[in-house]
Structures are given as structure tokens and as C-alpha cells.
Write an enzyme that holds these catalytic residues in place. Structure first.
Site, PDB file in Angstrom:
ATOM      1  N   HIS A 194      -2.728  -0.715  -3.557  1.00  0.00           N
ATOM      2  CA  HIS A 194      -3.491  -0.376  -3.123  1.00  0.00           C
ATOM      3  C   HIS A 194      -3.677   1.045  -4.106  1.00  0.00           C
ATOM      4  CE1 HIS A 194      -4.291  -2.261   1.396  1.00  0.00           C
ATOM      5  NE2 HIS A 194      -4.620  -2.980   0.552  1.00  0.00           N
TER       6      HIS A 194
ATOM      7  N   SER B 113       1.322  -1.114  -0.168  1.00  0.00           N
ATOM      8  CA  SER B 113       0.300  -0.067  -0.377  1.00  0.00           C
ATOM      9  C   SER B 113       1.102   1.159  -0.001  1.00  0.00           C
ATOM     10  CB  SER B 113      -0.966  -0.274   1.045  1.00  0.00           C
ATOM     11  OG  SER B 113      -2.063   1.332   1.484  1.00  0.00           O
TER      12      SER B 113
ATOM     13  N   ASP C 130      -4.785  -4.748   6.225  1.00  0.00           N
ATOM     14  CA  ASP C 130      -5.009  -5.748   4.878  1.00  0.00           C
ATOM     15  C   ASP C 130      -3.752  -6.294   4.430  1.00  0.00           C
ATOM     16  OD1 ASP C 130      -6.033  -6.427   2.407  1.00  0.00           O
ATOM     17  OD2 ASP C 130      -5.025  -5.126   0.832  1.00  0.00           O
TER      18      ASP C 130
END
Length: 200
Positions: free
Chosen positions: A46, A19, A139
Site C-alpha cells: 500500500h 502495508s 487486506d
């Protein structure tokens, strides 16, 4: 017969989740993988869902592997990297076929590393090798747990040296991670594990 600690199954896929700070980290990892890397790679990074992405183009310029934005129906091939597009979950289905999904966000994100890792675990079991790089949030942790439960292997970037510690720290706190490594050692570990020259 493999000795103690040796992984019993040849790896068939590498899945990476990242991310915040992930583009730089992915450039470091993918840029260090050799042209003949013998398994496919799937990536969830992401991205801003409101914009098209040039991430695959950026990574492709710096890597000896072929890198493309994933599309539904793509078949995984050794040495080819598939990157999840913005606002779509990337899933690996049986037979190494990819699908994209618009189902609800997971932990506020889509694409979700958790869903990618869970799908990889379901298809590949102990032949799955997943890696969590820099990022905020958690995540990847739940998905990494599923990978471990199916006998797969989990690598985390060292939270102490990651640009953003959230994701790698969440994994190391919730899963018995196989290797915790600084960013510049991750590509070498992936190559060693996949090629069987490194054992856990």
C-alpha cells in the site's frame, strides 16, 4: 508419490501483500532471496496514491533479483519482481501477463492484495504461494482464502513479531494458514518451498 503433508505441485509464482511497515519487511525478504530464485514474484504494498513511488528502486538496490514497477502487458519471468504502482490494482492474467486496473478500492485500498491473490489463485491454483506481511487492516485475508480454496499455499508473518499485526492477524484468524513465521524466516521458507527442499 508425495508423502503426507507434501505439496503435490511445483510452485510457479510468489505473491506478497504488505502495508504499514511493509517497506522494511520487503527489504528483509527480498534481500535474502538468492539471485537464481526460480519463479516470478508479484507484490502489493500500500502506497500513497498522490505521489510517484521509488519503492521499486529502493528494493532493487537491496536485492539480487530484478525489481520493477509493474506495467500492463508485462510478462512474468523467473527471478523478476513486479511491484504494483500507486493507486492501481495489480492483476495476473492467464499466460502470466500482468494488467493494472483502476476499478474501485477494496477495503479502502488500491492496490489490493485481495485482488492480486484472487487473480493468482485463478491462474495458478495449487501452484500459487502467497505471503502476507506487516500491515494495518485486513487486506489479503479474503484473497488468501481464495488461494487456499484452489489448493495454494499461504504464509503469514507472525502477528506477534510483525511491526503492524493487523494484516497478518486477519489472515491467521480467517484462513488455515500453512506457515506462520517471524520475518527473518520467511525468505528461507519461500526458497525451500519453491525449490522443493521444504515440505509443509
Amino acid at each position: 508419490m508425495p508423502g503426507p503433508g507434501r505439496h503435490q505441485t511445483a510452485y510457479e509464482i510468489v505473491a506478497i501483500g504488505s502495508s504499514a511497515g511493509g517497506v522494511k519487511a520487503l527489504l528483509a525478504v527480498l534481500g535474502a532471496l538468492p539471485a537464481g530464485f526460480p519463479v516470478p514474484v508479484v507484490i502489493v504494498q500500500h502506497l500513497d496514491p498522490r505521489h510517484d513511488t521509488i519503492l521499486a528502486d529502493i528494493l532493487d538496490r537491496q536485492s539480487r533479483l530484478r525489481i520493477k514497477l509493474a506495467e500492463t502487458g508485462d510478462l512474468l519471468e523467473p527471478g523478476v519482481v513486479h511491484v504494483a504502482p500507486p493507486d492501481r490494482h495489480l492483476l495476473v492474467d492467464s499466460g502470466g501477463k500482468l494488467s493494472l486496473s483502476m476499478v474501485d478500492k477494496v477495503k479502502f485500498v488500491r492496490p489490493s492484495a485481495d485482488l492480486l491473490f484472487e487473480s493468482v489463485a485463478a491462474v495458478y491454483g495449487p501452484a500459487a504461494l502467497v505471503c502476507v506481511l506487516t500491515g494495518t487492516g485486513s487486506d489479503g485475508a479474503a484473497g488468501a482464502g481464495v488461494v487456499k480454496s484452489r489448493g495454494g499455499t499461504v504464509i503469514a508473518e507472525d502477528p506477534e513479531t510483525a511491526e503492524f499485526e493487523g494484516m497478518p492477524q486477519a489472515v491467521t484468524k480467517s484462513v488455515s494458514v500453512d506457515l506462520v513465521l517471524p520475518l527473518d524466516e520467511i525468505a528461507g521458507a519461500l526458497v525451500g518451498l519453491v525449490e522443493g527442499t521444504r515440505t509443509l
